[in-house]
Design an enzyme around this catalytic site. Sequence first.
Site, PDB file in Angstrom:
ATOM      1  N   ASP A   1       0.883  -1.156   0.000  1.00 15.83           N
ATOM      2  CA  ASP A   1       0.000   0.000   0.000  1.00 15.83           C
ATOM      3  C   ASP A   1       0.931   1.220   0.000  1.00 15.83           C
ATOM      4  O   ASP A   1       2.157   1.074   0.054  1.00 15.83           O
ATOM      5  CB  ASP A   1      -0.919  -0.015   1.230  1.00 15.83           C
TER       6      ASP A   1
HETATM    7  C1  BGC Z   1      -4.987   3.325   0.169  1.00 18.51           C
HETATM    8  C2  BGC Z   1      -5.085   2.356  -0.997  1.00 18.51           C
HETATM    9  C3  BGC Z   1      -4.904   3.101  -2.289  1.00 18.51           C
HETATM   10  C4  BGC Z   1      -3.582   3.838  -2.256  1.00 18.51           C
HETATM   11  C5  BGC Z   1      -3.281   4.611  -3.512  1.00 18.51           C
HETATM   12  C6  BGC Z   1      -3.747   4.177   0.090  1.00 18.51           C
HETATM   13  O1  BGC Z   1      -3.760   5.174   1.075  1.00 18.51           O
HETATM   14  O2  BGC Z   1      -4.988   2.613   1.376  1.00 18.51           O
HETATM   15  O3  BGC Z   1      -6.311   1.700  -0.974  1.00 18.51           O
HETATM   16  O4  BGC Z   1      -4.975   2.216  -3.364  1.00 18.51           O
HETATM   17  O5  BGC Z   1      -3.598   4.763  -1.175  1.00 18.51           O
HETATM   18  O6  BGC Z   1      -4.088   5.712  -3.629  1.00 18.51           O
END
Ligand code: BGC
Length: 772
Positions: free
Chosen positions: A275
């Site tokens: 993530d």
């Molecule tokens: C979120 C993800 C997301 C990523 C990119 C993160 O903060 O938890 O679900 O895909 O950001 O935007």
Amino acid sequence: MNRFVFTCIVLLLGSVNASMAQIKLQVDNVDEVLKAMTLEEKAMLVVGGNRRNESADANGMLGAHAKSVPGAAGATQAIPRLGIPSTVLTDGPAGVRIQPKRENDSNTYYCTGFPVGTALACTWNTQLVEEVGRCIGNEVLEYGCDVLLAPGMNIHRSPLCGRNFEYYSEDPLVTGKIGAAYVKGVQSQGVGTSVKHFAVNSQETNRMGVDEVVSQRALREIYLKGFEIAVREGAPWTVMSSYNRLNGPFTQESKELLTTILRDEWGFNGIVMTDWTGMRNTAAQIQAGNDLMEPGNESQIKDIIEKVKTGVLAESDLDICVKRILQYIVKTPAFRNYSFSNKPDLKAHAAITRRSATEGMVLLKNEGGALPMKNVKTLSVFGNTSYDFIAGGSGSGDVNKAYTIDLMQGLTESGLEVNPKLANLYKSYLAYQKCLREASQTRGGWFWGKAPSPEMEVSRTIVNQQAQESDMAVITIGRQAGEGGDRKEDGDFLLSDVERRLINDVCGAFHLAGKPVVVVLNMGNVMETASWKSLPDAILLAWQPGQEGGYSVADVLTGKAYPSGKLTMTWPNNLTDLPSSHNFPNVRPTAPRGRGNNKVEFQDFTKHVEGINVGYRHFVTTGKPVSYPFGFGLSFTSFTYSKPVVKATKEGFTASVNVENTGTKAGKEVVQLYVTAPAGGLDKPARELKAFAKTKELMPGESQTVTMDISLYDLASYNEATQSWETASGSYTAGFGASSEDIRVTASFNLSKPFAVKCHDVLRPSMELDGK
Ligand code: BGC
């Protein structure tokens, strides 16, 4: 060295260099390209490159080229020397998330805002979810992206999780089947998905530091099962590890999770990306099998190089990740050099949004057949969100859509007259609130979404007047949530005082005038209903139904469409009835969660002391009453179940049941198959969902036999003593239910021999699960 030998060496080196320089990535030469890569290039490939556009290499030999689609969350870096293109990763899940406008460009790049994950799951219609997935995948492709960072597949452990709207259910089977359908749909367009957040990211409070402490059984049966189904049946190109720790290490550094379980046991052969974490231990991630670090940081590249050079990280471990990334890249549109149009068919997708939203709406109450509305010409429409409809949740799961149809517009365009005096009051109030918000610049921005306006107080005099002037009242109650924070009990899970007064007063006045009241719930999550549900005539759970929301709700209220959704989670009477509430943030009285239990800054833990007793598993076993049970949902018509049959097959059993529309309107029914295991052996919930099916549209009098397959593996529970999935022999009962508490017909079946699948003894809890 004589001259001849020297010349030969020079020529040889030259030809090696020339062939290395010439080699370009092809579908079938991944190994050769890997061999031709320098350490720097390998390090660069495992580190995302969205944040930088310039050369990453000190001597300028390598271009850290990352293709950018404005607003897309991440990318992998290009290595032009080897013909390795950059690929683009974009959020997800309710549609593609990119910037709708670009500098010096009069074109727009809006994407379709589809119903949120929870709403899609409540359709229980895997074909429909696949169709929605195809549309989203097409927008990924046509806007020049390669991977959609979706679906969100964490379990609804508590209604307070701020991201539940992105996720599907409290149940792993529903989560897995809906997730697999979504993955198949998106990937049918030649782009990838990233199932996320792997795993146990069921709370947002301190998501970067919390250690989710879970028993091995609960992990296997509840928190990993949905991912397992989606990986086995949907074959996603990528998986996203989560921010949190799981039984000790961060998931992105957990070899037991990312290699032993995900790859060795489930056969996953795509890439794992982090993530959007920023810096964590690079070597540990690579060794664990986390191939790609997003969003990427210059220092991670240097760190990896350093660690290989000093022997902390074996280059062969790095090679494994690099090879997998190359194998991923050759599947992408970027590699095919796909010439994208930037013009997906947004109109066609809007029509699918409108239709899929109604199929996920859940009719919670419909006394006296208040819906679809009859003889209604004029309506009083109450509630802020009626005029400021919420299409989806906030954070990375929000979509930059061109518009959101509000309820007022939906109703008016259906030919109904919405009381203009009341509508104008709300509109002026909301305009004023908007000014206040802009002036104070409180909570807002992409992360938190639009700060909700406090519900407008409507005086009794106005309510009484409205009851005289209109044929019916609609009250919309709205809620907004998103990543980075969990919900609160007061004023969020519970009604606020103003909302409670509004429902009371409107129901009182309209009922006195002999007129019906409908409450529309516009939210992505569960709220308390037990204390007020007796007041209105009908309650329609519309969820956050996407950009066509106002049309979709109006379609159902007027009977142009019918709701056929059922709950994929329990609606409890009280938050504290849920066993998870004893160790979930924000529940009163403060639950026994740990903080500061060791020296690591920001680290705390959440013990899942309830084990597998998540959601309906707890309620059907204890018999504790709920407001609306898992699987519940009314229809405009009624269905009768008959002829339950379970037959043995080679792999397990086939269960079938006949469903007849015995009412007076068209409808679809969700049939749920709950299995009760023989006594003895492992402790199991009183019944567990093992399969489900949705009928086609059935006209009054029409019937259909639905068939569901259950394998011996599907029936298994996880035995920690033997570290195996085990299905005991003996007599089972299959209950064909309209909900988890409404089993209509049953059939028994017998398993003569037990069945078992041995697993690895991994992911042991990092501390005692003793409730302290
Ligand atoms: C979120 C993800 C997301 C990523 C990119 C993160 O903060 O938890 O679900 O895909 O950001 O935007």
